[in-house]
Scaffold this active site. Sequence first.
Site, PDB file in Angstrom:
ATOM      1  N   LYS A  81       0.809  -1.225   0.000  1.00 40.92           N
ATOM      2  CA  LYS A  81       0.000   0.000   0.000  1.00 40.92           C
ATOM      3  C   LYS A  81       0.843   1.277   0.000  1.00 40.92           C
ATOM      4  CE  LYS A  81      -4.158  -1.816   2.260  1.00 40.92           C
ATOM      5  NZ  LYS A  81      -5.112  -1.585   3.376  1.00 40.92           N
ATOM      6  N   ASP A 117     -10.255   2.879   2.407  1.00 41.95           N
ATOM      7  CA  ASP A 117     -10.427   2.444   3.797  1.00 41.95           C
ATOM      8  C   ASP A 117     -11.204   3.464   4.627  1.00 41.95           C
ATOM      9  OD1 ASP A 117      -9.152   0.013   3.517  1.00 41.95           O
ATOM     10  OD2 ASP A 117      -7.182   0.779   4.094  1.00 41.95           O
TER      11      ASP A 117
END
Length: 300
Positions: A81, A117
């Site tokens: 990420k 997220d």
Amino acid sequence: MTWIKTNTGHAMITAKTHIVALIGEPVKHSLSPAMHNAAFAQLGLDWAYVALSVKTQNLAQAVAGMKALNFQGFNATMPHKQALVHLVDELDPFAKFCQAVNTVSVRNGKLLGFNTDGPGTLNALKEAKADLSHVVILGAGGTGSAMALALAQAGSEVVILNRDVKKAEGLAHKIGKTGDVLIEAGSLDEAADRIREATVLCNATSVGMRTNETPISKNALHPGLTIMDAVYAPRLTRLIKDAKGVGAHVVTGDRMLLHQGMIAFERWTGGKAPKTAMENALEHAFSILETNGQNGSVNT
């Protein structure tokens, strides 16, 4: 687009199929392929989602390869990420702020990086009709950053607690500069006192992942809380079990997985994600794993 089926009833990938993927290491237990392929089937789209194991040293080549092969986009999970921030052409505000990308869309030859997220967390808590007025977040990493930013910008009073207090303070200061928000930071040692007045508690740490550990004592929990755990392996973490034990409301990690996945789906296809098909696929996948005594992966 048409969803091509073989005589066995399964989708057949052809030269016309639009491909999206999950990259990470490991990815073999991810539930994202089941969720997204069920969504494509529900809408009759000739798309397919595959999980690809990519080692850290091969990440740049893999990203370039997916772009060259005309993938429509991809998800990223651990450990990629942060590294993806430097491999995409553009970043959305959440990804730029958190310095973490979990969704990439390929448009007109450009790689657009997103972080779903934060919005996924917010949508999962809204779905649960949680009182978002006073939120305590455990953890100041990539997931905690996304959660804190999304909730603070939604009007919540946010407290970030972290083992490394300076990291929590730095994050709170950074979020504070984004606008008129109420945000504080502190140590995990303060958790019991901070949680006493909270309406929501979010675990953004990896504590509880495939273990029976919990980031917070059961004695600190109370029935007025909605407790969300970003960990979904296992789905019933010790924190979630403790929360149920004191009569608190719970939001398990699979709800965050679902909602961040729906946002990714919409980034890629431009259409509305079929929520029921995706959650049914996840529930079926979880039931198989739990029956066999296994767990899915975390995040994606």
